[in-house]
Design an enzyme around this catalytic site. Structure first.
Site, short mmCIF file in Angstrom:
data_model
loop_
_atom_site.label_atom_id
_atom_site.label_comp_id
_atom_site.label_asym_id
_atom_site.label_seq_id
_atom_site.Cartn_x
_atom_site.Cartn_y
_atom_site.Cartn_z
N LEU A 117 69.24 66.75 -33.41
CA LEU A 117 68.85 65.67 -32.51
C LEU A 117 67.38 65.34 -32.62
O LEU A 117 66.94 64.23 -32.32
CB LEU A 117 69.16 66.06 -31.06
CG LEU A 117 70.65 66.30 -30.72
CD1 LEU A 117 70.77 66.84 -29.30
CD2 LEU A 117 71.43 65.01 -30.87
N GLY A 163 57.68 70.88 -30.68
CA GLY A 163 56.63 71.75 -31.20
C GLY A 163 57.09 73.16 -31.45
O GLY A 163 56.47 73.90 -32.21
N GLY A 169 60.43 74.01 -32.30
CA GLY A 169 61.60 74.14 -33.15
C GLY A 169 62.58 73.00 -32.99
O GLY A 169 62.43 72.13 -32.12
N PRO A 170 63.64 72.99 -33.82
CA PRO A 170 64.61 71.90 -33.80
C PRO A 170 65.59 72.01 -32.65
O PRO A 170 65.82 73.08 -32.09
CB PRO A 170 65.32 72.07 -35.15
CG PRO A 170 65.22 73.53 -35.44
CD PRO A 170 63.89 73.97 -34.89
N VAL A 171 66.19 70.86 -32.31
CA VAL A 171 67.22 70.79 -31.28
C VAL A 171 68.47 70.18 -31.91
O VAL A 171 68.39 69.15 -32.59
CB VAL A 171 66.76 69.95 -30.07
CG1 VAL A 171 67.86 69.90 -29.01
CG2 VAL A 171 65.48 70.53 -29.47
N LYS A 184 68.50 74.39 -28.46
CA LYS A 184 67.11 74.48 -28.88
C LYS A 184 66.89 75.81 -29.59
O LYS A 184 66.95 76.88 -28.98
CB LYS A 184 66.18 74.36 -27.67
CG LYS A 184 64.70 74.49 -27.99
CD LYS A 184 63.88 74.39 -26.72
CE LYS A 184 62.40 74.65 -26.99
NZ LYS A 184 61.61 74.59 -25.75
N ASP A 213 52.93 70.06 -19.92
CA ASP A 213 53.23 69.30 -21.14
C ASP A 213 54.16 68.13 -20.82
O ASP A 213 55.13 67.87 -21.53
CB ASP A 213 53.86 70.20 -22.20
CG ASP A 213 53.76 69.59 -23.61
OD1 ASP A 213 52.94 68.68 -23.80
OD2 ASP A 213 54.52 70.03 -24.50
#
Length: 800
Positions: free
Chosen positions: A495, A499, A501-503, A517, A614
């Protein structure tokens, strides 16, 4: 009899010469056909028609050059249709250009009323308005040099008068037949570290860079020469560039050309009776703004011209190899600010875009390095002045854009690198020596013992992580179950990537869609951050916070499983021109209010007081009805009930959304989240990313044009314009410089949904000199030594 016509011609010529004047007063006017000629005969003011156009314009051109060369135009966008135009000056000094029906097509007002005004054309080409009763002839009430067209003449300032917020900028003619502003503009961008830029439309096209004490960083050819001198002035009153002629017999001008998309310096060559190009920019392919992407460097002598900086690799190798460099580069190894990073010097380069930079002209290079190393968001530093031995400090935050290598010129730039990038060879030698000694002395057994102990501790950490998750009564998934749900983490299921890692999109065995995640092993988030996110989200229950369903801690993998948000992140819709139409005003207002309620819950209504740290568009997820949910709590911090602020030496988050007191001093509180919310609100309203959104919104507000900020994709609902303006107003209140001036989230929620009169916002963060407020801030909410965590001065300019 033959001599009579000749005599008449001579008399007429003498009458014309005697009639030439360089000025008019309030009792006079300048009609089409009349002209003013400067006292030295260099320039002439009058009406003209450019090229094949039949429109009449009031302009200034060189008097003694046979090729009519216009250097300034008054009514650029409003030509007079016939020769009925006239320029008049009233008794107070106001200038008006009238057409045949006495309608005003152009006007100019003096900075103060005049008692005895006179309009005069100087031999510099400057048309000035002054008061004859003033003691000095150098005091001008108005001057054409303050309002350039496409040409910069000697003595003209390119830049800002900060006292009056006057921006002297060049803009090209649309064509040789049309002097109205074209696509090209050239000006000084008032970032913290001012730089010269050229826009094509609204996009950066060429960047001359910041002034480095000798020249603009991107202009190594700007050197001492026998033709002209130049200087750059930057102080609390003005920021500008100007050049002067050393040889008055040389005629030169700088011109923006829309047809060639370039800025050219011309010199008049009398022998050829023509203008010759002396220099031009962009000078080559490497002058294309941002050509090589983030952390890429352009070397014009190489093929291909784009390379990754040493210590970096292409972010998308396949695109990079296909010569699509727009995605840029990333570090070969991840940074680790906590353990300590290093800085590597790159010589002979053009400094990166200074859009996100800080400046202190009094620091030396050692102090500059210390300041950068203390702030984890600081990516590079350099001397701001390279004259002499070098002095001053410039710091860069975020990605480094638009760097190029010069064969002659340029300067040193120090870029943050993982400490492991330095001394690898030395470490290898040491390792070999240690191995030899170990084999001789039997130390290998000791090393093996230590290794086993470390592995055992690592296993214990993972076990502790699992136990922490179990303590929260959170379901634990096996790694193979997560892998099956995501087709073994297939790229087709991806998806996006944050910052840490990938989802991935996943489908559990019970048929539930989830978002997975997967913490990158090379990311900066370790077990502590992972557990932080698990503990925080598992205890939070609110309709505007993303729900954590389960987690996985297995074989070194750290994975979070969330509820799936079918509409993805807010930024994927908001900043996509093709998808933004789905976000009408009612949807945007619902998102704004939903995020505000979620943040209020974190700050006030949850069991723990939580600072997100954030908050940004990519961390707002949207469900199937476009309802917002705040996500990504890896950087969040908890407060005690009576605690108002805290200090950190590790500054994390996204620079464009950071409150100034956090980015500079490491101080964070609920008010730093409020600042981030203000930026996010302005982004949602405008549809624009955070780059310069503060300056843009503040300028429109002070000019009384807040509705100009509204995204056209959302501006079709006229009945709610008051609601739109109220949102802009609230956004500006949230990003005020001082944390004490910003409202808390409970007040924000009330302001968004109420009709009470709101206070007038003060200047936003990053627009005023923080150094002047530092001691004042420390005496109130920062009354401790934490004020000097990142102790350096920031100089920022007024909104452009």
């Amino acid at each position: 009899m033959w001599s009579i016509p000749y005599f008449i011609c001579v008399v007429c010529l003498l009458l014309k010469i005697s009639a030439e004047t360089d000025s008019i007063t309030a009792s006079q006017s300048l009609r089409d056909g009349d002209t003013l000629v400067s006292s030295g005969g260099s320039f002439e003011l009058g009406f003209f028609s450019p090229g094949v156009s039949k429109g009449r314009y009031l302009g200034i051109w060189y008097k003694n050059i046979p090729v009519q060369t216009v250097v300034w135009v008054a009514n650029r966008e409003a030509p007079v249709s016939d020769m009925s135009g006239s320029l008049e000056i009233n008794i107070t000094g106001s200038l008006k250009l009238l057409n045949g029906t006495k309608s005003v097509v152009w006007s100019a007002n003096p900075v103060r009323l005049s008692r005895d005004p006179v309009l005069q054309l100087l031999d510099s080409g400057n048309l000035v308005l002054r008061d004859k009763k003033d003691g000095s002839t150098d005091v001008y009430l108005w001057q054409s040099f303050d309002y350039p067209s496409d040409t910069l003449l000697p003595g003209m300032k390119l830049g800002w008068d900060l006292r009056t917020k006057l921006n002297r900028r060049l803009s090209s003619w649309k064509s040789p037949n049309d002097p109205s502003p074209g696509e090209l503009s050239n000006f000084i961008e008032l970032d913290t570290y001012p730089q010269v830029v050229m826009l094509k439309g609204t996009a950066k096209y060429f960047r001359g860079g910041p002034w480095n004490g000798l020249r603009f960083s991107g202009a190594p050819e700007l050197k001492t020469n026998p033709m002209f001198s130049f200087k750059f002035v930057s102080n609390e009153d003005e920021v500008y560039y100007v050049y002067e002629m050393l040889d008055r017999s040389v005629i030169t001008r700088l011109v923006l050309n829309d047809t060639t998309s370039s800025r050219l310096r011309y010199v008049w060559v009398e022998a050829d009776r023509s203008w010759k190009v002396y220099a031009s920019v962009p000078r080559d392919y490497c002058d294309t703004y941002g050509l090589c992407g983030a952390y890429g460097i352009c070397v014009i002598s190489d093929s291909p011209v784009c390379q990754c900086l040493e210590g970096f690799k292409p972010k998308q190798a396949q695109s990079w190899n296909a010569m699509d460099w727009s995605h840029g580069c990333e570090h070969d190894e991840p940074l680790d600010c906590v353990k300590g990073d290093d800085f590597v010097r790159f010589s002979g380069v053009k400094l990166p875009d200074t859009a996100y930079s800080w400046l202190d002209n009094n620091m030396n290079l050692r102090e500059c390095r210390e300041a950068c190393s203390k702030n984890c968001s600081c990516m590079a530093y350099a001397n701001s002045d390279i004259s002499g031995q070098g002095k001053g400090c410039a710091l860069w935050f975020g990605d480094l854009i638009d760097i190029r290598k010069f064969s002659d010129g340029g300067q040193d730039l120090y870029i943050r690198m993982p400490a492991s990038n330095r001394g690898n060879n030395s470490l290898l030698i040491v390792a070999i020596i240690v191995a030899i000694i170990a084999s001789i002395c039997g130390v290998v057994l000791v090393i093996w013992s230590l290794f086993r102990r470390k592995m055992k501790a690592k296993g214990q950490n993972e076990e502790d992580s699992r136990n922490s998750a179990e303590d929260l009564d959170l379901p634990l998934l096996k790694l193979d179950a997560v892998a099956n749900a995501t087709d073994n983490f297939s790229m087709n299921k991806k998806l996006g990537e944050g910052g840490f890692g990938p989802v991935y999109k996943g489908l559990l065995v019970n048929g539930q869609n989830v978002a997975v995640k997967r913490l990158s092993k090379s990311s900066g988030q370790g077990v502590n951050e992972f557990l932080n996110e698990v503990k925080l989200i598992a205890e939070l229950q609110h309709r505007n916070l993303v729900k954590l369903l389960s987690c996985c801690i297995d074989g070194g993998e750290k994975i979070l499983v969330y509820e799936y948000m079918p509409n993805g992140s807010l930024d994927s819709l908001l900043f996509d021109q093709t998808r933004a139409s789905a976000l009408g005003w009612s949807k945007r207002f619902n998102i704004i209010c939903g995020v505000a309620r979620g943040l209020l819950y974190l700050h006030q209504d949850s069991r723990l007081r939580i600072i997100h740290r954030d908050l940004k568009a990519s961390n707002i997820l949207l469900d199937d009805e476009l309802n917002p949910k705040i996500s990504d709590f890896g950087m969040a911090r908890t407060f005690r009930g009576d605690q108002t602020e805290e200090n950190t030496r590790r500054i994390v988050g996204t620079y464009g959304y950071m409150a100034p007191e956090y980015a500079i001093y490491g101080l964070f509180s609920v008010k730093s989240d409020v600042f981030s919310f203000g930026i996010l609100l302005l982004e949602i309203v405008s549809g624009k990313k955070h780059h310069h959104i503060i300056e843009y919104a503040w300028t429109l507000w002070t000019e009384g044009r807040p509705l100009d900020l509204i995204d056209p994709a959302a501006a079709d609902e006229v009945l709610v314009q008051a609601e739109m303006v109220r949102c802009v107003h609230v956004g500006l209140l949230c990003i005020q410089q001082s944390p004490d001036d910003r409202p808390n989230m409970s007040t924000v929620v009330l302001m968004l949904n109420g009709e009470s009169v709101l206070p007038e916002p003060k200047q936003p963060g990053f627009l005023i000199d923080l150094a002047t407020t530092k001691n004042e801030s420390c005496s109130s909410s920062m009354r401790n030594e934490s004020c000097s965590v990142n102790d350096f001065t920031i100089t920022a300019m007024e909104a452009r």
